[in-house]
Design an enzyme around this catalytic site. Structure first.
Site, PDB file in Angstrom:
ATOM      1  CG  ASP A 296      -1.969   0.971   1.245  1.00  0.00           C
ATOM      2  OD1 ASP A 296      -1.605   2.218   0.613  1.00  0.00           O
ATOM      3  OD2 ASP A 296      -2.860   0.935   1.905  1.00  0.00           O
ATOM      4  CG  HIS A 326      -4.917   3.040   0.240  1.00  0.00           C
ATOM      5  ND1 HIS A 326      -4.753   2.824   1.424  1.00  0.00           N
ATOM      6  CD2 HIS A 326      -5.990   3.972  -0.019  1.00  0.00           C
ATOM      7  CE1 HIS A 326      -5.605   3.826   2.253  1.00  0.00           C
ATOM      8  NE2 HIS A 326      -6.361   4.156   1.374  1.00  0.00           N
TER       9      HIS A 326
END
Ligand SMILES: *[C@@H]1O[C@H](CO)[C@@H](O)[C@H](O)[C@H]1NC(C)=O
Length: 363
Positions: A296, A326
């Site tokens: 992420d 993400h």
């Protein structure tokens, strides 16, 4: 310990955890996608940045209707109900999907899933797909839009990052209007500023007790995230976006508005004391499944995840995947690319209903 893995579940060995491992099939099959879908930046562009029609009644194959809710201090939030799918076939399937009705043995109404968007307040393709899939599986999804977000007029000020008082009122409203429906909740990205705050603040008196919550790519430490330097491209795009939506919003509109006037230095330590998402984590009395990806790029590194919380609390469970970006968790599957996180969350919502209260709370 984060080298060479596809998937890790970090939690206390409770009945809930073993039930989850045994019955949540999707959880044990971490997202796998081929290039370019596997690329975290590709996932962010397609899931979070791709244009959507702001405030439209019809988006992503889902029809929405609105409830505006007037708060005690004159603020307004919106509850945006996803009511039907525009695809006739999908809608017909929905009407026969057992999903929501799994939760209905106590009532005649499908469970309501409260969806909390990220703090930019933008309706993302990711959020729309979550609405779609939630609706398709027979639940009633409702998106909670903060003051000044999602087409909601800003009559007062923006709300602070972790101030759950508006959500408290919105959930109370849902409870009073749908007294027999189970209430579930899921947050997207920085929307975790609200969900664990809410659950901690209300503790066992929350209207979400006897239910379940999930956080997709959550921000655990607000201050750390706020100070964390985003890759320049995202920093730049966030700025462009904020300049476009209003003349004075920042990436964290609710922060700027709460900073005391020019002459006063903002009191950040006090601000974060009152707004950290996990400030009352030990009061949380509802299982919270958190899904994070190692790749992420919008969150601080995994080493900053509060691992001890997941080892010590019977309510917090953390699934870490290797791929997902993400709020992406794209996976190649039957009929195209889907989000692993959405499938896991909905399966978890359904599965947990099978547990009795006793099993659930037994440490
Ligand atoms: C949260 O927001 C409400 C409504 O704006 C306000 O009355 C309350 O003081 C805030 N709480 C904190 C801790 O800032």
């Amino acid at each position: 310990m984060w080298d060479l893995f596809l998937f890790i579940l970090i939690c206390k060995p409770t009945a809930l955890a073993s039930h989850l491992k045994k019955h949540c099939y999707t959880l044990a099959q971490p997202p796998l996608a081929r290039w370019p879908q596997a690329d975290p930046h590709f996932q962010i562009i397609t899931n979070l940045m791709w244009p959507t029609k702001e405030g439209a009644e019809l988006q992503g194959g889902v029809r929405f209707t609105w409830d505006n809710l007037l708060l005690k201090d004159g603020g307004i939030v919106a509850l945006d109900w996803a009511v039907s799918l525009t695809d006739q076939q999908a809608q017909a399937k929905r009407d026969h999907h057992p999903g929501g009705r799994f939760l209905c043995h106590r009532s005649s109404n499908p469970a309501i899933v409260v969806i909390i968007p990220n703090t930019l307040g933008r309706v993302t393709p990711h959020l729309l797909r979550l609405c779609y899939q939630t609706l398709q599986q027979g639940f009633y999804p409702v998106v909670f839009h903060r003051r000044g977000h999602g087409g909601c007029p800003l009559t007062t000020h923006y709300q602070k990052f972790g101030n759950a008082s508006d959500l408290v009122q919105a959930v109370a409203y849902l409870r009073s209007h749908h007294p027999t429906s189970t209430l579930l909740a899921v947050s997207e990205g920085s929307g975790s500023g609200l969900l664990p705050s809410y659950l901690g603040e209300c503790g066992s008196s929350s209207y979400l007790t006897h239910t379940y919550a999930a956080c997709i790519s959550p921000v655990f430490h607000g201050q750390l995230w706020f100070e964390y330097e985003l890759p320049w491209l995202y920093h730049w795009i966030a700025r462009m976006y904020r300049n476009r939506i209003t003349e004075c919003q920042t990436r964290w509109p609710m922060l700027e508005r709460t900073v005391p006037r020019l002459s006063m230095k903002p009191d950040w330590p006090t601000y974060w004391e009152r707004n950290e998402p996990l400030r009352d984590a030990n009061e949380v009395a509802v299982p919270v499944l958190c899904l994070c990806s190692q790749d992420d790029p919008l969150l601080p590194p995994l080493s900053t995840v509060p691992e001890a919380l997941f080892h010590n609390s019977p309510y917090f469970l953390l699934a870490v995947t290797e791929q997902g970006g993400h709020c992406g968790f794209m996976q190649d599957g039957h009929g195209g690319t889907t989000s692993w996180s959405h499938s896991v969350v909905l399966e978890y919502f359904r599965m947990n209903e099978g547990l009795t209260g006793l099993e659930r709370h037994e440490g």
